[in-house]
Motif scaffolding. Structure first.
Motif, PDB file in Angstrom:
ATOM      1  N   ILE A 227       1.750  11.182  -6.283  1.00 18.93           N
ATOM      2  CA  ILE A 227       2.755  10.105  -6.312  1.00 18.93           C
ATOM      3  C   ILE A 227       2.150   8.796  -5.813  1.00 18.93           C
ATOM      4  CG2 ILE A 227       4.853  11.508  -6.260  1.00 18.93           C
ATOM      5  CD1 ILE A 227       5.007  11.149  -3.300  1.00 18.93           C
ATOM      6  N   VAL A 228       1.150   8.886  -4.936  1.00 17.24           N
ATOM      7  CA  VAL A 228       0.492   7.657  -4.502  1.00 17.24           C
ATOM      8  C   VAL A 228      -0.191   6.992  -5.693  1.00 17.24           C
ATOM      9  CG1 VAL A 228      -1.524   6.852  -3.224  1.00 17.24           C
ATOM     10  CG2 VAL A 228       0.208   8.189  -2.075  1.00 17.24           C
TER      11      VAL A 228
ATOM     12  N   ILE B  46       0.864  -1.184   0.000  1.00 20.37           N
ATOM     13  CA  ILE B  46       0.000   0.000   0.000  1.00 20.37           C
ATOM     14  C   ILE B  46       0.897   1.229   0.000  1.00 20.37           C
ATOM     15  CG2 ILE B  46      -1.857   1.197   1.170  1.00 20.37           C
ATOM     16  CD1 ILE B  46      -2.433  -1.370   2.665  1.00 20.37           C
ATOM     17  N   PRO B  47       0.834   2.064  -1.032  1.00 15.27           N
ATOM     18  CA  PRO B  47       1.625   3.301  -1.004  1.00 15.27           C
ATOM     19  C   PRO B  47       0.923   4.352  -0.154  1.00 15.27           C
ATOM     20  CG  PRO B  47       0.485   3.114  -3.085  1.00 15.27           C
ATOM     21  CD  PRO B  47       0.115   1.898  -2.302  1.00 15.27           C
ATOM     22  N   ILE B  48       1.670   5.006   0.711  1.00 13.74           N
ATOM     23  CA  ILE B  48       1.075   6.081   1.503  1.00 13.74           C
ATOM     24  C   ILE B  48       1.930   7.329   1.384  1.00 13.74           C
ATOM     25  CG2 ILE B  48      -0.188   4.688   3.163  1.00 13.74           C
ATOM     26  CD1 ILE B  48       2.126   5.016   5.074  1.00 13.74           C
TER      27      ILE B  48
ATOM     28  N   GLU C 208       2.382   5.292  -7.822  1.00 15.23           N
ATOM     29  CA  GLU C 208       2.887   4.064  -7.234  1.00 15.23           C
ATOM     30  C   GLU C 208       1.817   2.971  -7.287  1.00 15.23           C
ATOM     31  OE1 GLU C 208       5.975   3.637  -6.306  1.00 15.23           O
ATOM     32  OE2 GLU C 208       5.608   1.555  -5.730  1.00 15.23           O
TER      33      GLU C 208
ATOM     34  N   ARG D 266       2.081   1.104 -10.362  1.00 17.56           N
ATOM     35  CA  ARG D 266       3.144   0.079 -10.316  1.00 17.56           C
ATOM     36  C   ARG D 266       2.643  -1.170  -9.608  1.00 17.56           C
ATOM     37  NH1 ARG D 266       6.739   4.297  -9.116  1.00 17.56           N
ATOM     38  NH2 ARG D 266       8.021   4.811 -10.911  1.00 17.56           N
ATOM     39  N   GLN D 267       1.969  -0.957  -8.466  1.00 17.23           N
ATOM     40  CA  GLN D 267       1.474  -2.108  -7.704  1.00 17.23           C
ATOM     41  C   GLN D 267       0.441  -2.882  -8.509  1.00 17.23           C
ATOM     42  OE1 GLN D 267       2.909  -2.983  -5.005  1.00 17.23           O
ATOM     43  NE2 GLN D 267       4.122  -1.122  -4.741  1.00 17.23           N
TER      44      GLN D 267
ATOM     45  N   THR E  40      10.211  11.461  -4.260  1.00 18.96           N
ATOM     46  CA  THR E  40       9.630  11.131  -5.556  1.00 18.96           C
ATOM     47  C   THR E  40       8.768   9.878  -5.485  1.00 18.96           C
ATOM     48  OG1 THR E  40      11.625   9.943  -6.097  1.00 18.96           O
ATOM     49  CG2 THR E  40      11.464  12.191  -6.886  1.00 18.96           C
ATOM     50  N   ARG E  41       8.947   9.103  -4.444  1.00 19.21           N
ATOM     51  CA  ARG E  41       8.149   7.880  -4.306  1.00 19.21           C
ATOM     52  C   ARG E  41       7.424   7.925  -2.971  1.00 19.21           C
ATOM     53  NH1 ARG E  41       9.852   3.225  -7.074  1.00 19.21           N
ATOM     54  NH2 ARG E  41      10.443   3.833  -9.184  1.00 19.21           N
ATOM     55  N   PRO E  42       6.216   7.407  -2.901  1.00 16.65           N
ATOM     56  CA  PRO E  42       5.535   7.338  -1.606  1.00 16.65           C
ATOM     57  C   PRO E  42       6.133   6.234  -0.734  1.00 16.65           C
ATOM     58  CG  PRO E  42       4.193   6.361  -3.298  1.00 16.65           C
ATOM     59  CD  PRO E  42       5.386   6.913  -3.998  1.00 16.65           C
ATOM     60  N   ARG E  43       5.735   6.236   0.547  1.00 22.10           N
ATOM     61  CA  ARG E  43       6.155   5.134   1.425  1.00 22.10           C
ATOM     62  C   ARG E  43       5.325   3.907   1.086  1.00 22.10           C
ATOM     63  NH1 ARG E  43       4.986   7.574   7.069  1.00 22.10           N
ATOM     64  NH2 ARG E  43       3.320   8.633   5.964  1.00 22.10           N
ATOM     65  N   LEU E  44       5.900   2.738   1.319  1.00 19.59           N
ATOM     66  CA  LEU E  44       5.179   1.505   1.006  1.00 19.59           C
ATOM     67  C   LEU E  44       4.922   0.737   2.300  1.00 19.59           C
ATOM     68  CD1 LEU E  44       7.000   0.344  -2.208  1.00 19.59           C
ATOM     69  CD2 LEU E  44       4.762   1.368  -2.013  1.00 19.59           C
ATOM     70  N   VAL E  45       3.688   0.276   2.465  1.00 21.31           N
ATOM     71  CA  VAL E  45       3.299  -0.448   3.671  1.00 21.31           C
ATOM     72  C   VAL E  45       2.695  -1.767   3.235  1.00 21.31           C
ATOM     73  CG1 VAL E  45       1.919  -0.347   5.757  1.00 21.31           C
ATOM     74  CG2 VAL E  45       2.802   1.741   4.788  1.00 21.31           C
ATOM     75  N   LYS E  46       3.004  -2.804   4.013  1.00 25.69           N
ATOM     76  CA  LYS E  46       2.488  -4.129   3.638  1.00 25.69           C
ATOM     77  C   LYS E  46       1.051  -4.333   4.117  1.00 25.69           C
ATOM     78  CE  LYS E  46       5.420  -6.856   1.441  1.00 25.69           C
ATOM     79  NZ  LYS E  46       4.996  -6.801   0.054  1.00 25.69           N
ATOM     80  N   GLU E  47       0.767  -3.867   5.327  1.00 26.54           N
ATOM     81  CA  GLU E  47      -0.529  -4.155   5.942  1.00 26.54           C
ATOM     82  C   GLU E  47      -1.382  -2.893   5.999  1.00 26.54           C
ATOM     83  OE1 GLU E  47      -1.721  -7.091   6.825  1.00 26.54           O
ATOM     84  OE2 GLU E  47       0.127  -7.910   5.970  1.00 26.54           O
TER      85      GLU E  47
END
Lengths: 104, 369, 171, 417
Positions: free
Chosen positions: B262-263, B249-251, B266, B269-270, D399-406
């Protein structure tokens, strides 16, 4: 047909008086400012006319003086308009008749 | 020049005919100079009373209506409605049907985000170039939809119990090509926009949405995730077997328009990642459970929700054992997301308001139903 | 200054300048008055060209037409619609009388004086003007630049609102 | 002035001015006094319009722009009317003429009608001082650079008239924005051109071309920063994207042109291109050496070189239009005052110092090349340093968001993902 110094001076004089009439009679502060600008223009026109026609050792002086007048006019316009805006902010009017705070 | 004088605020109507309202939507903005001091949303110009109409038609006949709510993501809307109907009637979908639905929903997400990103860039003033590039990529996805369902925009592909047709032989190579083309395209968009100082200064810090406000206004989708809240129904409440796919999950960071942008990139991409996995593990077997055309579910109600490209899309159905739903209600994500517009625009300039509106990614067909 | 072209140019310019100046006087709408003012300024610039002072003419157009009238337009726009009329005060009649009297005096002076004039235009180049400004008149020139700076600062100070000053005081 | 010109014959294509001179001399013998001036003016304007302005407007300004932007946007551009869509501009013009010219009810009709005329007239006047070739300058006045600046400050008033008279809030927005923007951008524009004037010590455009020819270097190389600032400022004054806030389509519909239609709009549109062409021609003259090309002008007609350079510069406008998003109006003002104006002043200081050094060394030609190299390096450094000083930190922007698994709700900044 020819145009001489009198013609230019006449135009300058008429323009000056027109500006004077405007500056004296207008209710709006910005209108007054426009009259003043016209007067300055008339003065410039006269100066340039003398610089062109008058018998002088250094005729360029007239033009140099015109440059100064333009400069002063620019400064005057900036400050006057700032004043008008500022007056409007405080008194909510630009009517010169109503700016009578100093009248007892 | 605001603040210089006591200027009287005046009202401008942004819309209903305005290049940047993405349809017939109107903001009555009260502006003081360039600054927006109040914003009122006026909607309903595209109201077609779908929820009422749906009560007169059978469950299957209602599927085309869902195409026309959010016309930029018809597959997702089909899916949401079919899930609700299946839940109401207790119908199981075969594994192949689920996988096809996932692929279609994710392709639809790609297409919709292409549109969202492009239109957003257009709102910031990039004269048509990003939107045209996005259209180029979206076109390939729409071609896939055409091959599969026969239609490009209003696909009407999902059915209660599965999907309408099996995949065509041309489907897989086409999808593979899109999957190969998209990552470089996303890179290209990043170079064009995220690396662009003007774009960043136009969007960063504009329309900041605090996590509290985002939750309290019950926002969803990229709007919510942009504010730093990790929430995605595909993870939180999996449907169609989303639990078997590996994705993130992009945040965002501070919840501004830039983060939402940007979310979205991303998420594309996901989505590519999910489609890859679904396509590799595409099961064989039936693609649809046979369901009677005149479906008469037992008395009761059902609510099914999916993660549509714009957020939580919910369908609420009530059955009175008739052939048509007794009540048909849609929870459109755009409509709910739009409710935060005033909080985000007031205090900014008119130009900011347009950017914020673009970053919400509204579809008026969905707002007005 | 002889010649058909010069004469025609003079009368056209005189008509434009004075009629536009009159337009400033009589137009009811302040914005129309500003537009007439622009026309008048352009006419004066034309006179400067006619008097072979090209540099001043160009400066006139750049500063008066390009800057001062734009400033005036801005000031007009910043004041509300209600105060955009261009009417006269009670001083209109005395003011006009004074102006007419002054005009009569000026015209008398202009036409009664035997002007000693040169026939050919003195060869004045922009270079000469530059030398005059930075040579003979360098001190007034510097003072003028200081005046401009002062005007700039003053204008900014005048138009600042109370909130902005409060913000700066905190910082 | 034109010692290297091969012939003075009227049929010499390298200098079309010979032809007009022959005509005028012949006319002077038969026509009464004064008429020949009018004739000269007519010939000058007609020639410059037929050779340069009109074809450039149609085939570079309209067709070329649409085609090039089409290619940038990965589509074909106009390709229906005529061969390769070449007749598209003419079809556009016919369509515009057929359209009804609407005037809103409560608009200021007179001002609204006068505004397009007031917009067109300066554009025509601008080309009078552009030197197309060695003799091909219609009015070779000694202060032609100032003339150009003076005339190009007029159209903003027409824009204002158009925006104000329409009695539309969007138009008024556009009018206020363009007035504010022009005040802001005129200053760095003049300051940057001052650098070019100081180094070439002339206010005449033809003189600048001759200077470039004499020292065999373009002023744009000696004054790279001035060229860049000029380009930015002029694109702001011309309302070209990325600075087209006055007619920002996505914000205020069409700005000051919102209520215009038909040929009244067409005049604005066409002359926008005319102004852009004039600005390109000016840049080609001042910064890119005008009609000279390191000796090639002896073999190729100089006016072709000049037109080529102009169109090359115009392509820059098209390119930026197809690439960049638009700045917000307050950002645009801040950019002019906080960024461009200080840089222009720095540039002026540098160039004045160089001029001093140069005069100490007896105006040695070799110094100019030294200055060019120095200025290019220093300009790059200066732009970067000033940007950093103003808080330009591109690396701080993620340039990229943060990525979270849950799906676990709010993730505060800095928390492990």
């Amino acid at each position: 047909m020819s145009v001489g110094i009198e013609h230019f001076l006449t135009v300058g004089a008429l323009l000056f008086c027109l500006g004077l009439a405007i500056a004296l009679s207008k209710r709006n502060a910005i209108g007054v400012l426009m009259g003043v600008e016209l007067m300055l223009n008339a003065v410039n026109l006269t100066l340039i006319t003398f610089s062109r026609f008058a018998v002088s050792e250094r005729p360029i002086t007239g033009q140099a003086f015109a440059v100064f007048i333009i400069t002063v006019a620019a400064a005057e316009a900036a400050v006057a308009l700032a004043l008008a805006v500022s007056v409007y902010r405080n008194r909510e009017t630009v009517d010169v008749d109503q700016l009578n705070l100093l009248r007892s | 020049m605001t603040g210089v004088i006591k200027s009287e605020p005046f009202v401008i109507n942004i819309g209903p005919q305005h290049p940047s309202t993405h349809g017939v939507f109107r903001i009555r903005a009260t502006v003081d100079g360039e600054k927006v001091v109040d914003a009122e949303m006026v909607m309903g110009y595209l109201h077609r009373s779908m929820e009422k109409l749906a009560e007169e038609r059978t469950y299957t006949q209602n599927i085309p209506f869902t195409d026309r709510t959010d016309y930029l993501s018809s597959m997702s809307n089909n899916l949401g409605y079919c899930l609700a109907a299946e839940k109401l009637a207790g119908i199981e979908v075969p594994a192949r049907g689920d996988a096809i639905r996932v692929i279609m929903a994710e392709l639809q997400r790609l297409a919709s985000h292409c549109m969202a990103v492009g239109a957003f860039a257009n709102d910031t003033g990039a004269w048509q170039t990003p939107v045209m590039w996005c259209f180029r990529e979206r076109e390939k996805i729409l071609d896939i939809f055409e091959v599969t369902s026969g239609a490009r925009l209003t696909c009407n592909y999902m059915r209660i119990g599965g999907v309408a047709f099996d995949l065509r032989p041309a489907f897989e190579p086409m999808v593979r090509k899109v999957l190969a083309d998209l990552p470089p395209f996303i890179e290209e968009m990043e170079q064009l926009l995220t690396g662009n100082e003007i774009f960043v200064s136009r969007t960063r810090g504009i329309g900041v949405l605090s996590p509290e406000l985002a939750t309290n206004a019950s926002l969803s989708g990229p709007m919510l995730r942009g504010s730093g809240i990790a929430w995605d129904l595909r993870k939180a409440d999996p449907y169609c077997g989303y639990e078997q796919y590996d994705f993130d999950i992009p945040i965002g960071y501070q919840g501004d328009s830039y983060d939402r942008f940007i979310v979205r990139l991303e998420e594309m991409r996901q989505s590519v990642k999910i489609i890859q996995q679904a396509l590799d593990g595409l099961p064989s077997g039936p693609f649809r459970t046979e369901v009677p055309l005149a479906l008469r579910p037992q008395k009761g109600e059902a609510y099914a929700r999916i993660e549509s490209p714009r957020g939580e899309l919910g369908y609420y159905l009530v059955s009175d054992e008739g052939p048509a739903p007794y009540r048909f209600h849609i929870r459109p994500p755009s409509f709910i997301n739009l409710s935060a517009l005033k909080e985000m625009t007031v205090g900014g300039t008119v130009a900011d308001a347009i950017v914020v509106l673009g970053s919400i990614d509204i579809v008026v067909g969905e707002i007005d139903r | 200054m002889d010649g058909f072209g010069v004469t025609v140019a003079f009368w056209i310019l005189a008509a434009v300048t004075l009629v536009a100046g009159g337009g400033v006087m009589v137009s009811r709408n302040l914005l129309h008055a500003v537009l007439f003012l622009i026309l008048s300024f352009i006419g004066v610039a034309g006179f400067f060209v006619l008097l072979s002072a090209e540099f001043i003419a160009m400066a006139q157009v750049i500063i008066y037409v390009g800057a001062i009238t734009v400033l005036i337009l801005f000031a007009v726009l910043l004041t509300p619609r209600a105060s955009r009329d261009n009417s006269e005060t009670v001083w209109a009649l005395p003011g006009m009388l004074l102006a007419v009297c002054l005009a009569a005096i000026f015209l008398f002076v202009v036409h009664d004086t035997q002007w000693k004039t040169v026939t050919d235009a003195p060869l004045l180049t922009t270079q000469d003007l530059g030398h005059a400004l930075l040579g003979t008149w360098v001190l007034p020139f510097e003072i003028a630049s200081v005046l401009l700076t002062a005007a700039l600062v003053g204008a900014i100070m005048l138009t600042r609102s109370a909130e902005e000053e409060a913000e700066d005081a905190l910082a | 002035m034109t010692t290297f010109l091969a012939t003075d014959n009227w049929y010499d294509l390298r200098d079309l001015a010979n032809l007009s001179r022959e005509i005028l001399e012949a006319a002077d013998k038969i026509l009464p006094f004064g008429v020949v001036y009018v004739l000269a003016a007519v010939i000058g304007f007609v020639a410059s319009f037929l050779i340069f302005v009109l074809p450039s407007q149609l085939f570079v300004g309209v067709y070329g722009e649409r085609k090039l932007i089409g290619r940038i946007q990965s589509r074909y551009g106009p390709n229906r009317v005529g061969p390769f869509g070449l007749l598209q501009p003419i079809a556009d013009a016919i369509k515009l003429m057929q359209k009804e010219a609407l005037t809103p009810t409560r608009s200021d009709r007179l001002v609204m009608y006068v505004a397009p005329i007031f917009f067109v007239a300066p554009a025509v006047l601008l080309f009078a001082v552009i030197p197309f070739g060695p003799n091909m300058v219609f009015a070779d006045i000694p202060v032609s650079l100032m003339y150009f600046l003076a005339i190009s400050s007029l159209p903003v008033l027409a824009n204002f008239m158009a925006g104000w008279s329409a009695n539309n809030k969007y138009s008024l927005f556009g009018a206020i924005r363009i007035v504010a923007m022009t005040i802001s951008y005129e200053t760095p524009l003049v300051m940057s051109l001052l650098g070019a004037v100081v180094i070439s010590s002339t206010l005449s455009l033809q003189g600048m071309v001759l200077w470039a020819d004499e020292y065999k270097i373009w002023l744009g190389l000696v004054q790279p920063l001035a060229l860049v600032i000029y380009f930015i400022c002029v694109s702001a004054e011309l309302n070209r994207t990325p600075t087209d806030i006055a007619e920002a389509e996505s914000e205020i519909v069409a700005g000051y042109l919102t209520e215009y239609s038909g040929m009244k709009w067409g005049l604005f549109y066409g002359m926008d291109i005319g102004y852009a062409l004039a600005a390109s021609a000016f840049a080609a003259t001042v910064f890119l050496g005008g009609w000279t090309l390191f000796g090639l002008e002896k073999w190729v007609p100089p006016w072709i070189i000049f037109i080529g350079k102009t169109h090359l510069f115009y392509a820059l406008f098209i390119w930026t239009r197809g690439t960049l998003p638009r700045l917000r109006s307050d950002q645009l003002m801040a950019f002019a005052w906080k960024f461009l104006l200080p840089l222009a002043l720095f540039n002026l200081f540098i160039v004045v110092t160089e001029r001093m050094i140069w005069s100490e060394e007896g105006y040695d030609k070799a110094y100019i090349y030294l200055f060019a190299i120095f200025n290019i390096l220093v300009s790059g450094l200066l732009v970067f340093a000033w940007a950093r000083f103003n808080g330009y930190r591109p690396d701080d922007v993620p340039t990229r968001p943060r990525l979270v698994k849950e799906a676990r709700g709010y993730v505060p900044l800095g928390e492990n993902e």
